[in-house]
Motif scaffolding. Structure first.
Motif, PDB file in Angstrom:
ATOM      1  N   TYR A 154       0.820  -1.218   0.000  1.00  0.00           N
ATOM      2  CA  TYR A 154       0.000   0.000   0.000  1.00  0.00           C
ATOM      3  C   TYR A 154       0.854   1.268   0.000  1.00  0.00           C
ATOM      4  N   GLU A 155       2.088   1.159   0.509  1.00  0.00           N
ATOM      5  CA  GLU A 155       2.944   2.345   0.578  1.00  0.00           C
ATOM      6  C   GLU A 155       3.330   2.865  -0.813  1.00  0.00           C
ATOM      7  N   ASP A 156       3.110   2.041  -1.862  1.00  0.00           N
ATOM      8  CA  ASP A 156       3.436   2.473  -3.218  1.00  0.00           C
ATOM      9  C   ASP A 156       2.247   3.112  -3.931  1.00  0.00           C
ATOM     10  N   ALA A 157       1.147   3.320  -3.225  1.00  0.00           N
ATOM     11  CA  ALA A 157      -0.058   3.845  -3.870  1.00  0.00           C
ATOM     12  C   ALA A 157       0.188   5.199  -4.520  1.00  0.00           C
ATOM     13  N   ASP A 158       1.045   6.026  -3.914  1.00  0.00           N
ATOM     14  CA  ASP A 158       1.276   7.368  -4.452  1.00  0.00           C
ATOM     15  C   ASP A 158       1.935   7.343  -5.832  1.00  0.00           C
ATOM     16  N   ARG A 159       2.538   6.230  -6.201  1.00  0.00           N
ATOM     17  CA  ARG A 159       3.215   6.182  -7.498  1.00  0.00           C
ATOM     18  C   ARG A 159       2.232   6.308  -8.648  1.00  0.00           C
ATOM     19  N   LEU A 160       0.980   5.973  -8.423  1.00  0.00           N
ATOM     20  CA  LEU A 160      -0.038   6.127  -9.466  1.00  0.00           C
ATOM     21  C   LEU A 160      -0.699   7.500  -9.433  1.00  0.00           C
ATOM     22  N   GLY A 161      -0.310   8.330  -8.449  1.00  0.00           N
ATOM     23  CA  GLY A 161      -0.980   9.615  -8.280  1.00  0.00           C
ATOM     24  C   GLY A 161      -0.909  10.493  -9.510  1.00  0.00           C
ATOM     25  N   GLU A 162       0.205  10.451 -10.235  1.00  0.00           N
ATOM     26  CA  GLU A 162       0.364  11.290 -11.425  1.00  0.00           C
ATOM     27  C   GLU A 162      -0.673  10.967 -12.494  1.00  0.00           C
ATOM     28  N   LEU A 163      -1.249   9.764 -12.436  1.00  0.00           N
ATOM     29  CA  LEU A 163      -2.258   9.357 -13.418  1.00  0.00           C
ATOM     30  C   LEU A 163      -3.649   9.872 -13.075  1.00  0.00           C
ATOM     31  N   ALA A 164      -3.822  10.461 -11.903  1.00  0.00           N
ATOM     32  CA  ALA A 164      -5.153  10.845 -11.426  1.00  0.00           C
ATOM     33  C   ALA A 164      -6.114   9.678 -11.611  1.00  0.00           C
ATOM     34  N   PRO A 165      -5.851   8.537 -10.929  1.00  0.00           N
ATOM     35  CA  PRO A 165      -6.632   7.319 -11.185  1.00  0.00           C
ATOM     36  C   PRO A 165      -8.117   7.470 -10.882  1.00  0.00           C
ATOM     37  N   SER A 166      -8.486   8.446 -10.043  1.00  0.00           N
ATOM     38  CA  SER A 166      -9.910   8.670  -9.757  1.00  0.00           C
ATOM     39  C   SER A 166     -10.464   9.848 -10.553  1.00  0.00           C
ATOM     40  N   GLY A 167      -9.662  10.395 -11.464  1.00  0.00           N
ATOM     41  CA  GLY A 167     -10.117  11.519 -12.281  1.00  0.00           C
ATOM     42  C   GLY A 167     -11.067  11.082 -13.377  1.00  0.00           C
ATOM     43  N   ALA A 168     -11.296  11.976 -14.350  1.00  0.00           N
ATOM     44  CA  ALA A 168     -12.260  11.706 -15.420  1.00  0.00           C
ATOM     45  C   ALA A 168     -11.914  10.402 -16.125  1.00  0.00           C
ATOM     46  N   LEU A 169     -12.915   9.530 -16.240  1.00  0.00           N
ATOM     47  CA  LEU A 169     -12.684   8.220 -16.842  1.00  0.00           C
ATOM     48  C   LEU A 169     -12.315   8.338 -18.318  1.00  0.00           C
ATOM     49  N   ASP A 170     -12.947   9.258 -19.028  1.00  0.00           N
ATOM     50  CA  ASP A 170     -12.728   9.350 -20.469  1.00  0.00           C
ATOM     51  C   ASP A 170     -11.278   9.662 -20.822  1.00  0.00           C
TER      52      ASP A 170
END
Length: 721
Positions: A653-669
């Motif tokens: 779980y400590e690596d979760a921030d590595r996906l932050g740049e992708l805005a994984p919860s941002g606009a799906l489209d």
């Protein structure tokens, strides 16, 4: 050709022979050869030592003498003159010639190829046919009767034959210069004599050595004559009986035959053909019967004559009398399709697969795009295919080539469309195709073009299956273009050899290039769906790299170039309701996101969440240990979650921030494009420790289905058995 003038040439240093070639004595001290035999390829400088052995073993032992490079042309023609230290006693002079017309000419020559080496270099006879129409104008194409096995050390089998003089009907017409690798030692290229015999430097040296140069002799092929009556075959007699009703007047028959022979490139000065001679002409040239049909077409307005002409053309085709098109028809179609192909290299393969879904297509049409150099051979192969039975009953079957031309024309615009349709109409009239049959093909083509315009390509699909039969990391690969209406077209079948990741990525790059030529695509970044089984979900397919073109650009992972996502329809067979769950989530949960955290510690808890508060959620982001992510991924896909994102390099779980740049919860489209940009940045900065995102994206609607066909059933013989 005089054997006594044959020359074996060796170039190099005092201590070592570095180059071997052939030549021909055109004067008492002048040897004609290929320039590359005489120079060091690394430096471009002539070899310091050149030795020439003149003569043929039939005339006794040959004498080896020293020689010097005397002349090479100022352009890059691969010819040269040597001056030898010994004056040869050779009677007569060389006659120079230039092949004319269209008819292939027999040729011969003598040389010293590597393949003929038996301890020492031995003489080999060169022979075959020279086609004046082949090549690019700078070389004659020599199709060899004898073709040695390709050398295993990477050298040319015909190496050493370079410099050999080429003769047609006793006149010197060229100098052997190259062996194209693509033809497996079956073909040589020769520099035409007419390209250098009028060079001022060449003429100066010949005059200096008292060698006269004759005017170039035009070399043609006399029109063929019939064998005596008793030696004619049943097929020839059948054609003769069908020709007689076409020519009530023997004078008109002879006039047509002379004109046809001239058009085909034969010499007709003393040609006074009988009907049997005309049959011999038709059998001697592959396109002669089609050319005769084209010449007689203006008289076909008379229904009775039309019936006789159609009967002749049909029977000629049945007897195997050459391909469908006349030389003029072939040349015009090659020009028209070449113009379109240079603008849209993917159009002809696209149209062929949709117009002729049951036909066994030429290999060049089984690829996403076609090269200009493959077009002539492709047309020749298509001439052999039939499309369907005649309309109405009894009329000749429509050639598959005409249907394909109509499909290409329906997509083309302006003058290109007009030119193709005019060609199709003239050719159909000449063959005797009923107007209703051609109109039906044209209507089919118009419907296809309309569907193609209105149903845009939505994505490229690459289906991967790991090949377990051999060693190494190899995959069977099928590539499709999927349209917005759910139909698809196969660009690359799985029948070829299993591919390495790089080979699969290269095949995908070709397919994407074809997709970009589809209507409405323009410069959009393509979306690539990689279809895998459950085990393939953990492949780093997005990191596979295609070979860079000519090493101009560094290789780039496909995930940086395209929006690459995974799909695993295998779960549709495992879970019966998965399709319904997926459809519901797409409709109701596009904005909802579920993110796994420490509280979601096992697959049961995730399953509970996806059946209750996240029952309609379309997107799940997986954080956590790698072993748990694998089981969670199965749960997500089994319950119809269409979009799943995770970092395949994350350890917890400590690596979760590595996906932050992708805005994984941002606009799906925009998620797929954000992932692509992230992968591109990662490829540009490999020194940074970044995430390695994997993205499953199950498309809305069903998986690709076979396109509905609005075509007639295929005629027997056109489909694969």
């Amino acid at each position: 050709m005089d054997q006594a003038r044959l020359a074996l040439i060796r170039g190099g240093t005092e201590d070592e022979t570095r180059s071997t070639g052939s030549g021909y004595l055109i004067g008492p001290r002048l040897v004609l050869t290929a320039r590359h035999v005489l120079v060091n390829r690394e430096t471009g400088e002539p070899w310091p030592t050149i030795r020439v052995r003149i003569g043929h073993f039939e005339h006794g032992p040959a004498r080896s003498v020293a020689a010097e490079l005397l002349w090479t042309p100022q352009d890059d023609l691969d010819v040269a003159l040597l001056r030898v230290d010994h004056t040869a006693d050779i009677p007569g002079a060389v006659t120079w010639g230039r092949p004319t017309g269209r008819v292939p000419l027999p040729y011969q020559g003598l040389g010293y190829p590597k393949a003929a080496t038996t301890g020492t270099r031995a003489v080999e006879t060169l022979g075959g046919v020279l086609s004046p129409l082949s090549g690019n104008g700078r070389y004659y194409v020599l199709d060899q009767r004898a073709a040695p096995v390709a050398a295993t050390d990477g050298t040319n089998a015909w190496g050493g034959a370079s410099g050999a003089a080429v003769f047609c009907r006793g006149t010197l017409v060229g100098v052997v210069a190259q062996e194209p690798e693509a033809y497996g030692a079956r073909r040589l290229l020769a520099v035409p004599a007419h390209s250098f015999v009028e060079d001022p430097g060449f003429l100066h040296h010949l005059a200096e050595h008292a060698c006269a140069v004759s005017d170039l002799v035009a070399i043609g092929v006399p029109a063929p004559r019939a064998e005596p009556g008793a030696e004619r075959t049943p097929a020839e007699r059948a054609l003769e009986s069908l020709l007689l009703p076409l020519f009530a007047d023997p004078g008109s028959r002879a006039a047509y035959a002379r004109e046809l022979a001239g058009d085909l490139g034969y010499e007709t000065g003393d040609y006074h053909p009988t009907t049997a001679d005309l049959v011999a002409l038709l059998r001697s040239h592959p396109r002669a019967h089609a050319a005769l049909g084209q010449a007689l077409a203006p008289r076909a307005a008379d229904p009775a004559f039309r019936a006789r002409l159609t009967a002749f053309l049909t029977q000629a085709r049945t007897l195997g009398q050459g391909p469908l098109l006349s030389p003029d028809e072939f040349d015009e179609l090659l020009r028209l399709l070449g113009e379109i192909g240079r603008e849209q290299s993917a159009l002809l393969p696209q149209a062929a697969r949709d117009a002729l879904p049951y036909a066994v297509l030429p290999a060049a049409l089984d690829r996403p795009t076609i090269d200009d150099g493959e077009l002539a051979a492709t047309i020749e192969a298509l001439e052999e295919l039939s499309d369907g039975e005649g309309v109405p009953e009894g009329s000749p079957p429509v050639p598959a080539l005409l249907r394909l031309v109509e499909y290409v024309a329906a997509t083309a615009e302006g003058e290109q469309r007009h030119g193709l349709r005019a060609w199709s109409t003239r050719t159909a009239d000449r063959i005797g195709i009923h107007g209703d049959a051609l109109a039906e093909r044209r209507m089919d083509a118009a419907r296809w073009a309309e569907r193609r315009r209105n149903s845009l390509v939505s994505r490229v699909v690459m289906e991967l299956e790991h090949d377990g039969t051999g060693d190494g990391d190899r995959y069977r690969c099928r590539i499709l273009l999927v349209r917005s209406d759910g139909t698809h077209r196969v660009l690359k079948g799985p029948e070829s050899e299993p591919k390495t990741p790089q080979e699969a990525a290269s095949a995908l790059a070709d397919a994407v290039s074809a997709a970009r030529q589809e209507p409405g695509r323009y410069d959009h970044v393509p979306w690539v769906t990689v279809v895998v089984d459950e085990h393939g979900l953990h492949l780093a397919v997005d990191e596979w790299e295609a070979g860079a073109p000519e090493d101009v650009l560094p290789p780039s992972p496909i995930g940086a170039d395209y929006q690459v996502s995974l799909s695993c329809p295998e779960f549709d067979r495992i879970v019966a309701d998965r399709g319904q769950d997926q459809e519901r989530r797409w409709k109701k949960g596009r904005t909802a996101v579920a993110v796994t955290g420490p509280s979601c510690s096992d697959a049961r808890k995730l399953m509970h969440l996806l059946r209750t508060e996240h029952r309609d959620t379309a997107r799940v982001v997986l954080h956590g240990p790698a072993d748990q992510r694998r089981s969670w991924l199965k749960v997500c896909l089994a319950l119809g979650v269409p979009v799943v994102l995770w970092d395949r390099d994350a350890t917890g779980y400590e690596d979760a921030d590595r996906l932050g740049e992708l805005a994984p919860s941002g606009a799906l489209d925009g998620l797929a494009e954000r992932v692509r940009v992230f992968r591109s940045r990662t490829a540009a900065h490999p020194e940074e420790r970044r995430a390695r995102p994997s993205l499953v994206w199950e498309p809305e609607g069903s998986h690709p289905r076979t396109e509905l066909l609005h075509l007639r059933d295929p005629w027997r013989g056109t489909h694969a058995s």
